[in-house]
Design a protein around this motif. Structure first.
Motif, PDB file in Angstrom:
ATOM      1  N   TYR A 108      -4.538  11.274   4.344  1.00 23.83           N
ATOM      2  CA  TYR A 108      -3.801  10.434   3.399  1.00 23.83           C
ATOM      3  C   TYR A 108      -4.779   9.368   2.922  1.00 23.83           C
ATOM      4  CZ  TYR A 108       0.329  12.717   5.250  1.00 23.83           C
ATOM      5  OH  TYR A 108       1.255  13.664   5.623  1.00 23.83           O
ATOM      6  N   PHE A 109      -5.234   9.520   1.669  1.00 24.47           N
ATOM      7  CA  PHE A 109      -6.276   8.653   1.111  1.00 24.47           C
ATOM      8  C   PHE A 109      -5.672   7.625   0.171  1.00 24.47           C
ATOM      9  CE2 PHE A 109      -9.410   8.136  -2.469  1.00 24.47           C
ATOM     10  CZ  PHE A 109     -10.275   7.297  -1.796  1.00 24.47           C
ATOM     11  N   ASN A 110      -6.022   6.346   0.388  1.00 20.58           N
ATOM     12  CA  ASN A 110      -5.619   5.263  -0.502  1.00 20.58           C
ATOM     13  C   ASN A 110      -6.886   4.708  -1.135  1.00 20.58           C
ATOM     14  OD1 ASN A 110      -5.345   2.002  -0.589  1.00 20.58           O
ATOM     15  ND2 ASN A 110      -3.492   3.009  -1.338  1.00 20.58           N
ATOM     16  N   GLU A 111      -7.055   4.984  -2.434  1.00 23.54           N
ATOM     17  CA  GLU A 111      -8.290   4.615  -3.123  1.00 23.54           C
ATOM     18  C   GLU A 111      -8.448   3.107  -3.293  1.00 23.54           C
ATOM     19  OE1 GLU A 111     -10.936   5.891  -7.017  1.00 23.54           O
ATOM     20  OE2 GLU A 111      -8.849   6.543  -6.899  1.00 23.54           O
ATOM     21  N   ASP A 112      -7.360   2.377  -3.498  1.00 22.86           N
ATOM     22  CA  ASP A 112      -7.454   0.927  -3.708  1.00 22.86           C
ATOM     23  C   ASP A 112      -8.139   0.222  -2.545  1.00 22.86           C
ATOM     24  OD1 ASP A 112      -6.163   1.236  -6.145  1.00 22.86           O
ATOM     25  OD2 ASP A 112      -4.191   0.698  -5.348  1.00 22.86           O
ATOM     26  N   ASN A 113      -7.898   0.711  -1.340  1.00 18.35           N
ATOM     27  CA  ASN A 113      -8.481   0.101  -0.143  1.00 18.35           C
ATOM     28  C   ASN A 113      -9.555   0.980   0.509  1.00 18.35           C
ATOM     29  OD1 ASN A 113      -6.813  -2.435   0.301  1.00 18.35           O
ATOM     30  ND2 ASN A 113      -5.252  -0.872  -0.017  1.00 18.35           N
ATOM     31  N   ILE A 160       0.863  -1.184   0.000  1.00 16.38           N
ATOM     32  CA  ILE A 160       0.000   0.000   0.000  1.00 16.38           C
ATOM     33  C   ILE A 160       0.896   1.229   0.000  1.00 16.38           C
ATOM     34  CG2 ILE A 160      -1.819   1.255   1.242  1.00 16.38           C
ATOM     35  CD1 ILE A 160      -2.638  -1.498   2.442  1.00 16.38           C
ATOM     36  N   THR A 161       1.048   1.812  -1.188  1.00 20.52           N
ATOM     37  CA  THR A 161       2.009   2.909  -1.324  1.00 20.52           C
ATOM     38  C   THR A 161       1.413   4.191  -1.901  1.00 20.52           C
ATOM     39  OG1 THR A 161       2.655   2.056  -3.492  1.00 20.52           O
ATOM     40  CG2 THR A 161       3.978   1.345  -1.609  1.00 20.52           C
ATOM     41  N   LYS A 162       0.273   4.089  -2.576  1.00 22.93           N
ATOM     42  CA  LYS A 162      -0.285   5.276  -3.239  1.00 22.93           C
ATOM     43  C   LYS A 162      -1.269   5.997  -2.323  1.00 22.93           C
ATOM     44  CE  LYS A 162      -1.823   3.486  -7.109  1.00 22.93           C
ATOM     45  NZ  LYS A 162      -2.190   3.174  -8.489  1.00 22.93           N
ATOM     46  N   PHE A 163      -0.919   7.240  -2.003  1.00 19.50           N
ATOM     47  CA  PHE A 163      -1.776   8.071  -1.162  1.00 19.50           C
ATOM     48  C   PHE A 163      -1.966   9.435  -1.804  1.00 19.50           C
ATOM     49  CE2 PHE A 163      -0.136   5.044   1.913  1.00 19.50           C
ATOM     50  CZ  PHE A 163      -1.249   4.772   2.688  1.00 19.50           C
ATOM     51  N   LYS A 205      -7.058   9.557  13.386  1.00 19.47           N
ATOM     52  CA  LYS A 205      -8.331   8.973  12.974  1.00 19.47           C
ATOM     53  C   LYS A 205      -8.105   8.075  11.765  1.00 19.47           C
ATOM     54  CE  LYS A 205     -11.670  11.905  13.365  1.00 19.47           C
ATOM     55  NZ  LYS A 205     -12.512  13.070  13.065  1.00 19.47           N
ATOM     56  N   PHE A 206      -8.889   7.000  11.707  1.00 23.27           N
ATOM     57  CA  PHE A 206      -8.822   6.050  10.587  1.00 23.27           C
ATOM     58  C   PHE A 206     -10.221   5.930   9.996  1.00 23.27           C
ATOM     59  CE2 PHE A 206      -9.125   1.905   8.625  1.00 23.27           C
ATOM     60  CZ  PHE A 206      -7.950   1.836   7.896  1.00 23.27           C
ATOM     61  N   GLU A 207     -10.311   6.072   8.680  1.00 23.32           N
ATOM     62  CA  GLU A 207     -11.592   5.952   7.998  1.00 23.32           C
ATOM     63  C   GLU A 207     -11.495   4.852   6.950  1.00 23.32           C
ATOM     64  OE1 GLU A 207     -13.202   9.703   6.632  1.00 23.32           O
ATOM     65  OE2 GLU A 207     -12.198  10.800   8.237  1.00 23.32           O
ATOM     66  N   ILE A 208     -12.577   4.094   6.825  1.00 24.24           N
ATOM     67  CA  ILE A 208     -12.616   3.013   5.842  1.00 24.24           C
ATOM     68  C   ILE A 208     -14.016   2.944   5.251  1.00 24.24           C
ATOM     69  CG2 ILE A 208     -13.057   1.288   7.662  1.00 24.24           C
ATOM     70  CD1 ILE A 208     -11.467  -0.741   5.919  1.00 24.24           C
ATOM     71  N   GLY A 209     -14.063   2.796   3.943  1.00 23.89           N
ATOM     72  CA  GLY A 209     -15.346   2.724   3.262  1.00 23.89           C
ATOM     73  C   GLY A 209     -15.459   1.463   2.430  1.00 23.89           C
ATOM     74  N   ALA A 210     -16.697   1.106   2.142  1.00 23.30           N
ATOM     75  CA  ALA A 210     -16.962  -0.042   1.281  1.00 23.30           C
ATOM     76  C   ALA A 210     -16.369   0.232  -0.103  1.00 23.30           C
ATOM     77  CB  ALA A 210     -18.465  -0.298   1.182  1.00 23.30           C
TER      78      ALA A 210
END
Length: 145
Positions: A108-113, A94-97, A126-131
């Motif tokens: 710092y957003f990682n679109e793949d995940n 996981i390298t692209k932010f 804070k940590f955010e995660i979406g479907a």
């Protein structure tokens, strides 16, 4: 609490309905609707805010968490210096932010995940995660009844 990339956090799976979540964690401390009429559950002890999307039959689609018990790949994430967190994630590919700044915060957003690491003063707060949304522009729901 284990972060399960593309799936959810702990026992929470994207696609759960409100009653599935209350069966696991009980009644939320706060329950309200946002400006888009999505239902929001807030659990103080878990330090999590859950969003159930109105346009998706009120399925769980987004989680914002700030508990120091959060673990990603077996490592604590909240309170970690951002460069150390990014270095750990790089070992998992996981390298692209995409970085966005506002006031003293940086995202710092990682679109793949579909994750966001929010920092203040270079520390993850804070940590955010979406479907995940697939190539057909549809949500990939993980919860199966």
């Amino acid at each position: 609490m284990k972060i399960n990339l593309k799936n959810g956090i702990d026992k929470l799976l994207f696609g759960m309905k409100q009653n599935d979540v209350t069966a696991l964690y009980g009644k939320p401390n706060r329950n309200y609707k946002d400006e888009d009429e999505n239902v929001i559950f807030a659990y103080n002890a878990l330090k999590m805010r859950l969003t159930f999307y109105k346009d998706e039959e009120f399925k769980l689609g987004y989680i914002v968490a700030s508990s120091t018990a959060l673990e990603l790949f077996g490592n604590k994430i909240i309170g970690k210096e951002i460069n150390a967190a990014k270095k750990e994630l790089a070992t998992k590919g996981i390298t692209k932010f995409t970085q966005e700044e506002f006031d003293t915060f940086e995202n710092y957003f990682n679109e793949d995940n579909w994750i966001i690491l929010q920092t203040e003063f270079e520390e993850v707060v804070k940590f955010e995660i979406g479907a995940i949304i697939n190539a057909k522009d549809e949500f990939e729901w993980k919860f199966k009844k």
